[in-house]
Design a protein around this motif. Sequence first.
Motif, mmCIF file in Angstrom:
data_model
loop_
_atom_site.group_PDB
_atom_site.id
_atom_site.type_symbol
_atom_site.label_atom_id
_atom_site.label_comp_id
_atom_site.label_asym_id
_atom_site.label_seq_id
_atom_site.Cartn_x
_atom_site.Cartn_y
_atom_site.Cartn_z
ATOM 1 N N ASP A 1 19.205 52.356 28.448
ATOM 2 C CA ASP A 1 20.113 53.264 29.158
ATOM 3 C C ASP A 1 19.283 54.011 30.190
ATOM 4 N N ALA A 2 19.534 53.786 31.477
ATOM 5 C CA ALA A 2 18.708 54.398 32.521
ATOM 6 C C ALA A 2 19.452 54.314 33.854
ATOM 7 N N GLU A 3 18.739 54.662 34.935
ATOM 8 C CA GLU A 3 19.246 54.550 36.304
ATOM 9 C C GLU A 3 20.490 55.401 36.551
ATOM 10 N N ALA A 4 20.465 56.617 36.030
ATOM 11 C CA ALA A 4 21.638 57.489 36.134
ATOM 12 C C ALA A 4 21.609 58.317 37.413
ATOM 13 N N THR A 5 22.775 58.473 38.044
ATOM 14 C CA THR A 5 22.962 59.404 39.159
ATOM 15 C C THR A 5 24.276 60.148 38.966
ATOM 16 N N VAL A 6 24.426 61.245 39.713
ATOM 17 C CA VAL A 6 25.551 62.158 39.513
ATOM 18 C C VAL A 6 26.453 62.149 40.741
ATOM 19 N N SER A 7 27.744 62.196 40.529
ATOM 20 C CA SER A 7 28.714 62.258 41.628
ATOM 21 C C SER A 7 28.576 63.572 42.395
ATOM 22 N N PRO A 8 28.708 63.524 43.732
ATOM 23 C CA PRO A 8 28.714 64.777 44.507
ATOM 24 C C PRO A 8 29.797 65.752 44.061
ATOM 25 N N LYS A 9 30.837 65.245 43.421
ATOM 26 C CA LYS A 9 31.887 66.111 42.896
ATOM 27 C C LYS A 9 31.464 66.831 41.624
ATOM 28 N N GLY A 10 30.377 66.361 41.009
ATOM 29 C CA GLY A 10 29.867 67.008 39.810
ATOM 30 C C GLY A 10 30.630 66.687 38.551
ATOM 31 N N ASP A 11 31.463 65.648 38.567
ATOM 32 C CA ASP A 11 32.300 65.361 37.405
ATOM 33 C C ASP A 11 31.878 64.131 36.621
ATOM 34 N N LEU A 12 31.159 63.187 37.253
ATOM 35 C CA LEU A 12 30.836 61.911 36.621
ATOM 36 C C LEU A 12 29.371 61.564 36.798
ATOM 37 N N ILE A 13 28.883 60.728 35.877
ATOM 38 C CA ILE A 13 27.554 60.131 35.942
ATOM 39 C C ILE A 13 27.725 58.619 35.878
ATOM 40 N N VAL A 14 26.950 57.869 36.656
ATOM 41 C CA VAL A 14 26.919 56.423 36.559
ATOM 42 C C VAL A 14 25.531 56.018 36.080
ATOM 43 N N PHE A 15 25.453 54.991 35.234
ATOM 44 C CA PHE A 15 24.164 54.538 34.730
ATOM 45 C C PHE A 15 24.242 53.052 34.390
ATOM 46 N N THR A 16 23.081 52.445 34.134
ATOM 47 C CA THR A 16 22.990 51.040 33.748
ATOM 48 C C THR A 16 22.620 50.951 32.278
ATOM 49 N N SER A 17 23.268 50.034 31.563
ATOM 50 C CA SER A 17 22.994 49.849 30.146
ATOM 51 C C SER A 17 23.143 48.370 29.788
ATOM 52 N N ASP A 18 22.418 47.950 28.735
ATOM 53 C CA ASP A 18 22.569 46.581 28.229
ATOM 54 C C ASP A 18 23.324 46.560 26.903
ATOM 55 N N ARG A 19 24.079 47.615 26.634
ATOM 56 C CA ARG A 19 24.780 47.724 25.348
ATOM 57 C C ARG A 19 25.797 46.616 25.134
ATOM 58 N N SER A 20 26.266 45.963 26.196
ATOM 59 C CA SER A 20 27.217 44.857 26.054
ATOM 60 C C SER A 20 26.516 43.513 25.873
ATOM 61 N N GLY A 21 25.188 43.496 25.987
ATOM 62 C CA GLY A 21 24.440 42.252 25.984
ATOM 63 C C GLY A 21 24.049 41.803 27.373
ATOM 64 N N ASP A 22 24.555 42.495 28.386
ATOM 65 C CA ASP A 22 24.195 42.232 29.771
ATOM 66 C C ASP A 22 23.918 43.579 30.438
ATOM 67 N N LEU A 23 23.290 43.560 31.603
ATOM 68 C CA LEU A 23 22.970 44.803 32.316
ATOM 69 C C LEU A 23 24.134 45.168 33.225
ATOM 70 N N GLU A 24 24.955 46.107 32.774
ATOM 71 C CA GLU A 24 26.182 46.483 33.473
ATOM 72 C C GLU A 24 26.163 47.967 33.835
ATOM 73 N N LEU A 25 27.091 48.345 34.735
ATOM 74 C CA LEU A 25 27.275 49.743 35.100
ATOM 75 C C LEU A 25 28.293 50.407 34.181
ATOM 76 N N TYR A 26 28.022 51.675 33.874
ATOM 77 C CA TYR A 26 28.921 52.494 33.075
ATOM 78 C C TYR A 26 29.044 53.870 33.740
ATOM 79 N N THR A 27 30.162 54.519 33.515
ATOM 80 C CA THR A 27 30.301 55.917 33.902
ATOM 81 C C THR A 27 30.583 56.751 32.662
ATOM 82 N N CYS A 28 30.276 58.033 32.762
ATOM 83 C CA CYS A 28 30.636 58.982 31.714
ATOM 84 C C CYS A 28 30.899 60.323 32.373
ATOM 85 N N LYS A 29 31.505 61.220 31.639
ATOM 86 C CA LYS A 29 31.689 62.577 32.140
ATOM 87 C C LYS A 29 30.345 63.284 32.189
#
Length: 378
Positions: free
Chosen positions: A187-215
Amino acid sequence: MMRFLINVYTFSMIIAAAAVSAENPAEPCKLCGHDVPAPVSSQPDTTIHYPQEKHLKNIRQLTNGGDFAEAYFSFDDSMIAFQAKSAKWGTKCDHIYYFPFKDGDMKNHIPGLISEGLGRTTCSFFMPGDTSILYASTRSGGSECPPEPERRADGKYLWPIYPDFDIYVANLKGQLIDTLVKSPGYDAEATVSPKGDLIVFTSDRSGDLELYTCKIDGSDVKQITFDLGYDGGAFFSPDGTKLVFRSSRPKTPEEIKEYKDLLKEGLVAPTNMEIYVCNVDGSDLRQITSLGKANWAPFFHPSGEKILFSSNHAGARGFEFNLYMINLDGSGLERITWDPVFDAFPMFSYDGRKLIFSSNRNNGGTRDTNLFIADWVE
């Protein structure tokens, strides 16, 4: 970890043209992994600004003596967070620091350490309010730097996908506040939305390296990309409605097998990537570049209608990365920087007036990568 990963760009024109010989051997660059000829010590690079760089003025070098990358502005544009490996600072692998611009520059003093010197770290970013910084760290796997992958017989450059990487938040004194994102694996490569509401990051939790967002508090994790291949280094558009990122998309059976085999070893080959854009929910996914080779480190132009990114597509030797700008429809490709070795990791200030980036220019005939800041000229 890749947002920043491919970093090694500029010596001078003379140094980049230096011949590789037994006396002047090639070595993999510390940030991009491609073979870079050793510098000619009698003609050290002293270039700060190239005449063709019409979009940049008043360039200033912020660091000296190490590998400095992935520098990103605070929301109020008064500070930067960045990662650094520097013998002068006593670091054996990348650690996270922050720096207030009122302090002048970082050539003569060590800025504030955020990551406590534990494990290997990457991908820092200010949280809303500018009183804390998120970053990824392998600290849960131990306080020492994890081993780097050995270079293969075929010379292929590989990035490690350390399973101990999780995403943490610390205050500006370096005190850990929270473990924001944690799962088995990367779980890495996180950045924050200019709106301050969301974070995007990369994870291999699905078995592949995909993008995820969270609050912003780490809750409500949602998978955004689903196609086979590495998706990473994502950033939000200025209005927070879109994401731009780099991606590999293996197509042939041989490419797919190689990608999957490497991923099982915790590795990825970042030598063939293109730039993609999608909405924050993953819809309207579009490939923006079709240039070949490695296209990465994308960032939205303040207008939200263009993208800056780093690419070696025009280089003959693989390590020649420069910054380019392109429209969202894939048209209007324009070269922005002209260093003959390495320019990457661009970020605009939130007010759109400044650009910060990493470069090998003016490194005194070494392989050091430093941080530079410039006024942006349309």
